[in-house]
Scaffold this active site. Structure first.
Site, PDB file in Angstrom:
ATOM      1  N   LYS A 106       0.724  -1.357  -0.054  1.00 26.19           N
ATOM      2  CA  LYS A 106      -0.042   0.060  -0.117  1.00 26.19           C
ATOM      3  C   LYS A 106       0.920   1.314  -0.008  1.00 26.19           C
ATOM      4  CE  LYS A 106      -3.576  -2.731   2.438  1.00 26.19           C
ATOM      5  NZ  LYS A 106      -4.018  -3.069   3.651  1.00 26.19           N
ATOM      6  N   GLN A 166      -3.459  -1.261   9.940  1.00 27.58           N
ATOM      7  CA  GLN A 166      -3.635  -2.623   9.348  1.00 27.58           C
ATOM      8  C   GLN A 166      -3.924  -3.696  10.273  1.00 27.58           C
ATOM      9  OE1 GLN A 166      -2.641  -3.742   6.128  1.00 27.58           O
ATOM     10  NE2 GLN A 166      -3.456  -5.369   6.610  1.00 27.58           N
ATOM     11  N   ASP A 170     -10.066   4.194   4.801  1.00 28.20           N
ATOM     12  CA  ASP A 170      -9.958   2.643   4.464  1.00 28.20           C
ATOM     13  C   ASP A 170     -11.454   2.302   5.003  1.00 28.20           C
ATOM     14  OD1 ASP A 170      -8.830   0.376   3.691  1.00 28.20           O
ATOM     15  OD2 ASP A 170      -8.096  -0.534   5.867  1.00 28.20           O
TER      16      ASP A 170
END
Ligand code: NAP
Length: 282
Positions: free
Chosen positions: A53, A97, A120
């Site tokens: 990413k 994450q 996200d």
């Protein structure tokens, strides 16, 4: 007849090309879009995902602020890191994450991300907004699935979409997004009875199960559109590709389907956020 391959790489490249122009325009105004990624611990797959990413950001000229915390990090310490990023006007998006080590309250950490930086799409507020149909930042994988559907003009209105999986970042939000686009949606999970029968009635199948080769071709209606969000060890999807290929009218491959578009949606939502905030980083 062979199915149409829903080529995620092509969709992703198209998104990135458009983003390049927008990043250039932001830079002309002295604004550098910036995504902060937080990795806690040393899980090798998570390390790889975060790295991918971050690298994808940098290739596009988006700053990647990479924070790597030790596995002993406490919930309070993680919340404090997120709080600081929330306050930092040079950061436009925050990605924590998943998964974090089990002693950390992951939900509390996700919830502490400021909604305007939740690129996200992991907060419950973001999910609520997506469900209502007005949110800025849906969860990236569901957003990627919708992007592929739009790119290839897959008809949704009045169609029966069967989603297999109901996780907060994937199955549930994609169900809501399909519903908001006037599909008739059935969401299946591990307690669903007669799963193959459910799938047999689907015009559109979204696989979000987390089990390799789980959806079989014989369960599909002839001509169904198959979107495989699954990503299991060894680059294997949740759909048994060879048998589903025989029945589907269109299908996403793994790799090269939903995955690359998910990363592009993360980049897009970071740029959207930078444009919205318009805070200058020189
Ligand atoms: P998850 O949190 O483990 O959720 C899996 C879902 O599948 C759950 O809702 C579970 O039901 C359901 N399920 C499990 N066994 C089932 C069965 N036998 N029949 C019907 N439903 C069943 O997984 P996730 O995070 O949503 O991820 C799903 C997949 O997508 C994984 O392969 C993951 O790697 C992949 N993924 C890909 C991307 C990408 O960028 N491409 C991003 C995120 C995730 P219950 O709720 O009843 O337990």
């Amino acid at each position: 007849m062979e199915p149409l391959i829903l080529d995620g790489k092509k969709v992703a490249d198209d998104i990135k090309e458009r983003l390049q122009t927008r990043v250039g325009e932001l830079k002309n105004q002295g604004i550098s879009p910036c995504l902060a990624t937080i990795l806690v611990g040393d899980d090798p797959s998570s390390e790889t995902y975060v790295k991918m990413k971050g690298n994808a950001c940098e290739r596009l000229g988006i700053l990647s602020k990479r924070i790597h915390l030790p596995k002993e990090t406490t919930t309070e310490e993680l919340l404090d890191t997120i709080y600081q990023l929330n306050q930092d006007s040079t950061v436009h998006g925050i990605l924590l994450q998943h998964p974090v080590p089990s002693h950390i309250d992951e939900r509390a950490a996700f919830e502490s991300i400021a909604i305007e930086k939740d690129v996200d799409g992991v907060t419950s507020l973001g999910f609520g907004q997506t469900t209502f149909g007005f949110g800025d930042f849906p969860s990236c994988t569901p957003a990627a699935i919708i992007e592929i559907i739009n790119y290839y003009n897959v008809e949704l209105e009045g169609k029966h979409a069967v989603v297999i999986g109901r996780s907060p970042i994937l199955g549930k939000p994609v169900s809501m997004m399909l519903l908001n686009r006037n599909a008739t949606v059935t969401t299946c999970h591990s307690y669903t009875e007669n799963l193959p029968e459910m799938i047999k009635s689907a015009d559109i199948v979204v696989a979000a199960v987390g089990k390799p080769n789980f959806i079989k071709g014989e369960w599909l209606k002839e001509g169904a559109v198959v979107l495989d969000a699954g990503y299991n060890k060894g680059n294997i999807g949740d759909v048994e590709y060879e048998t589903c290929f025989e029945k589907a009218s269109a299908i996403t491959p793994v790799p090269g389907g939903v995955g690359p578009v998910t990363i592009s949606m993360l980049l897009k939502q970071t740029v959207d956020s930078a444009e919205k905030m318009g805070v200058s980083v020189k």
